[in-house]
Design a protein around this motif. Structure first.
Motif, PDB file in Angstrom:
ATOM      1  N   GLY A 169      40.099  26.011  43.680  1.00 38.82           N
ATOM      2  CA  GLY A 169      38.778  26.138  44.289  1.00 38.82           C
ATOM      3  C   GLY A 169      37.754  26.653  43.306  1.00 38.82           C
ATOM      4  O   GLY A 169      36.592  26.208  43.294  1.00 38.82           O
ATOM      5  N   ARG A 170      38.174  27.587  42.472  1.00 38.64           N
ATOM      6  CA  ARG A 170      37.262  28.142  41.470  1.00 38.64           C
ATOM      7  C   ARG A 170      36.847  27.062  40.469  1.00 38.64           C
ATOM      8  O   ARG A 170      35.662  26.949  40.110  1.00 38.64           O
ATOM      9  N   PRO A 190      41.702  23.060  59.000  1.00 35.11           N
ATOM     10  CA  PRO A 190      41.243  24.319  59.605  1.00 35.11           C
ATOM     11  C   PRO A 190      41.507  25.531  58.721  1.00 35.11           C
ATOM     12  O   PRO A 190      42.357  25.485  57.821  1.00 35.11           O
ATOM     13  N   ALA A 191      40.793  26.606  59.005  1.00 37.79           N
ATOM     14  CA  ALA A 191      40.887  27.811  58.184  1.00 37.79           C
ATOM     15  C   ALA A 191      42.222  28.522  58.341  1.00 37.79           C
ATOM     16  O   ALA A 191      42.522  29.440  57.588  1.00 37.79           O
ATOM     17  N   ARG A 200      38.955  27.837  49.479  1.00 42.20           N
ATOM     18  CA  ARG A 200      37.624  28.347  49.838  1.00 42.20           C
ATOM     19  C   ARG A 200      37.355  29.671  49.128  1.00 42.20           C
ATOM     20  O   ARG A 200      36.252  29.908  48.618  1.00 42.20           O
ATOM     21  N   ASP A 201      38.359  30.545  49.101  1.00 38.53           N
ATOM     22  CA  ASP A 201      38.190  31.837  48.423  1.00 38.53           C
ATOM     23  C   ASP A 201      37.897  31.656  46.944  1.00 38.53           C
ATOM     24  O   ASP A 201      37.061  32.367  46.365  1.00 38.53           O
ATOM     25  N   GLY A 248      25.731  19.983  46.386  1.00 40.47           N
ATOM     26  CA  GLY A 248      27.078  19.890  45.844  1.00 40.47           C
ATOM     27  C   GLY A 248      28.084  20.242  46.926  1.00 40.47           C
ATOM     28  O   GLY A 248      27.913  21.221  47.647  1.00 40.47           O
ATOM     29  N   VAL A 249      29.142  19.425  47.065  1.00 42.20           N
ATOM     30  CA  VAL A 249      30.155  19.656  48.091  1.00 42.20           C
ATOM     31  C   VAL A 249      31.536  19.674  47.449  1.00 42.20           C
ATOM     32  O   VAL A 249      31.889  18.778  46.673  1.00 42.20           O
ATOM     33  N   PHE A 250      32.293  20.700  47.783  1.00 46.18           N
ATOM     34  CA  PHE A 250      33.704  20.760  47.421  1.00 46.18           C
ATOM     35  C   PHE A 250      34.499  20.503  48.689  1.00 46.18           C
ATOM     36  O   PHE A 250      34.466  21.298  49.622  1.00 46.18           O
TER      37      PHE A 250
END
Length: 346
Positions: A169-170, A190-191, A200-201, A248-250
């Motif tokens: 993610g980073r 889902p989370a 996400r983190d 921008g989308v990840f």
């Protein structure tokens, strides 16, 4: 000889060959204990009568099967193709077979599969748990069935093999930041899935490091990780005013990313000029998307091979009455840049 109702039985083979049931059993299971002429005679009778031994009965008597179970979130996810191939290569070389099942992210379905694996006394289990809650492995431990977890960073009592999704993610967010994006969304859920939470983190960690105070971080969860959810997320983005819409989308995986790409292009939004997209997993078709997709690549086949090796080692240790400490392997992801982020945003 006429086949008996329910099929030819082992005692029928013994009678036809003029040997004891024990001798037939040895021919089937321990042929080295039987003299060659007798072994050939029994084998000829087996072939003539069409006898097929009951593998399930043999497994129950032995207390375990020749099957290694693999329980994952979604068997339809193309990401799993190389993981499963890596597992199968190792397991087949050990003379075992893989039983693949998917929970669909549903706890009830996951529990039913786990109970079935216990009843069948599988030799071992490769398990990608459904949610963030600690998985219940005590029933398998009591039965002596080894477990290796897939993508389970927090599991410490059993061996596990995982990709460093926080790093992934980073990497994705850093790439978008380097391209000049300051309104960034993380799309996918889902989370409750540990991998999604980690990705996400990692993205948030990278964005938080930007000290200009102008960076916007937006999280858009989805019901699952499918093309359909990606297209639904595109509708969410399109509902925003263009001046505040993320540039921008990840996306949490490539299926969501490609669904998002399809939805944006269908409404005339240019990718990457107006919205840049980074996916995750680098599936085979990511490069063949309408706009070739930048993606975070994980070494899928290596993950499968190493997970299978750890499980096979644990099986041997259990059967030899020995035990070693759990092992925890982490694989580092890498970025594969393509056209979906090629435009420098200003």
């Amino acid at each position: 000889m006429t086949e008996l109702p329910g099929g030819v039985r082992i005692k029928d083979v013994a009678a036809a060959a003029g040997v004891s049931v024990g001798t037939v059993s040895n021919v089937l299971n321990r042929p080295h204990l039987v003299a060659l002429p007798t072994r050939r005679r029994v084998s000829a009778v087996i072939s003539k009568l069409g006898f097929v031994r009951s593998e399930s009965a043999r497994q129950l008597r032995a207390g375990s099967s020749r099957t290694v179970a693999m329980l994952v979130l979604d068997v339809a996810n193309p990401y799993l193709t190389d993981v499963v191939r890596g597992v199968e290569d190792e397991v087949a070389a050990a003379g075992l077979v893989v039983m693949l099942a998917g929970s669909g992210g549903l706890l009830g379905r996951e529990q039913r599969y786990l109970e079935m694996f216990q009843q069948q006394r599988v030799r071992g289990l490769l398990w990608n748990p459904t949610n963030l809650a600690p998985p219940r492995a005590d029933a398998f431990d009591r039965l002596g069935i080894p477990i290796v977890f897939l993508d389970r960073h927090l599991e410490r009592t059993h061996s596990n093999v995982a990709v460093d999704d926080v790093a992934g993610g980073r990497i994705a967010a850093e790439h978008l930041l380097a391209r000049g994006h300051r309104r960034i969304a993380v799309v996918g859920g889902p989370a409750t899935l540990a991998q999604i939470e980690d990705r996400r983190d990692g993205a948030y960690e990278a964005i938080r490091r930007v000290s200009d105070g102008a960076t916007l971080f937006l999280s858009i969860p989805t019901a699952d990780l499918t093309l359909r959810s990606g297209r639904a997320a595109a509708d969410d983005l399109l509902a925003m005013h263009p001046a505040s819409r993320p540039t921008g989308v990840f996306a949490a995986n490539d299926l969501v990313a490609i669904g998002l790409l399809q939805g944006l292009l269908a409404h005339g939004v240019r990718v990457p000029e107006e919205v840049a997209i980074v996916g995750y997993d680098d599936m085979e078709f990511a490069a063949a998307a309408a706009v070739p997709l930048t993606s975070v690549r994980a070494p899928r086949a290596d993950l499968g091979r190493h997970a299978a090796r750890l499980l096979l080692e644990a099986i041997v240790e259990r059967e030899n009455g020995t035990r070693v400490a759990a092992q925890h392997l982490r694989f580092e992801p890498s970025l594969v840049p393509r056209a979906s982020t090629a435009h420098q945003h200003s």
